[in-house]
Design a protein around this motif. Sequence first.
Motif, short mmCIF file in Angstrom:
data_model
loop_
_atom_site.label_atom_id
_atom_site.label_comp_id
_atom_site.label_asym_id
_atom_site.label_seq_id
_atom_site.Cartn_x
_atom_site.Cartn_y
_atom_site.Cartn_z
N SER A 49 17.05 0.31 2.16
CA SER A 49 16.93 -1.14 1.99
C SER A 49 17.65 -1.66 0.75
O SER A 49 18.02 -2.83 0.70
N ASP A 50 17.90 -0.79 -0.23
CA ASP A 50 18.63 -1.22 -1.44
C ASP A 50 20.14 -1.06 -1.31
O ASP A 50 20.87 -1.27 -2.27
N GLY A 101 8.51 1.73 -0.46
CA GLY A 101 8.83 2.60 -1.58
C GLY A 101 10.32 2.88 -1.72
O GLY A 101 11.09 2.74 -0.78
N ALA A 102 10.67 3.25 -2.93
CA ALA A 102 12.06 3.65 -3.22
C ALA A 102 12.26 5.11 -2.85
O ALA A 102 11.37 5.93 -3.03
N ALA A 157 0.85 -1.19 0.00
CA ALA A 157 0.00 0.00 0.00
C ALA A 157 0.88 1.24 0.00
O ALA A 157 2.01 1.22 0.47
N GLY A 158 0.36 2.31 -0.55
CA GLY A 158 1.13 3.54 -0.54
C GLY A 158 0.31 4.72 -1.03
O GLY A 158 -0.79 4.55 -1.54
N HIS A 196 10.52 0.90 5.39
CA HIS A 196 10.92 -0.32 6.11
C HIS A 196 12.30 -0.76 5.62
O HIS A 196 12.60 -0.69 4.44
N GLY A 197 13.14 -1.19 6.55
CA GLY A 197 14.47 -1.67 6.19
C GLY A 197 15.54 -0.60 6.20
O GLY A 197 16.71 -0.90 6.04
#
Length: 157
Positions: free
Chosen positions: A108-109, A149-150, A58-59, A93-94
């Motif tokens: 996260s990336d 999301g990025a 979701a976003g 997240h991350g």
Amino acid sequence: MGIPRQLIGLVVALAIAGAGCADPSGGGTVVDAAADGRFEFVELDEVQIWRSAQPSTAGLDALVRGTVEYDEACGAVLHDEEVDVRYPVVWPHGTGLVGTDPLTLELSDGRTVTVGDVVSGGGGYHPDLALVDDACAPTGETAVFNASGAVEVTMTG
């Protein structure tokens, strides 16, 4: 002369208990969570950030954008220079805390973000999340990147 078994047992128990507080999805230690469980408060050497506690598909479609700054009382903030407002920020997240002088986040990336970087990504501005003191959110809003999301780094400081 050896180490008493009770002392060894205590050290092992403390190590296991401390490992339970370690942050499994990024640098830092989770020290608090929002009442609804959507966000978690992460700390490393007294430096703090908020991030999404769980990934989500979701976003929102709004653009969250600003220059990364750090305020000792408020944690990581985004400075939207177009309207000259600083927003508390919830990272995806991350996202982990990997450095404190200066504030350095790892997305996260694997890319890093530091103070002075201009970042943008999908998300929104949410009123009344009660994550930070009112003095840290002068508009009453918190910038929230989408949980999965990025985040683009468009200019480095």
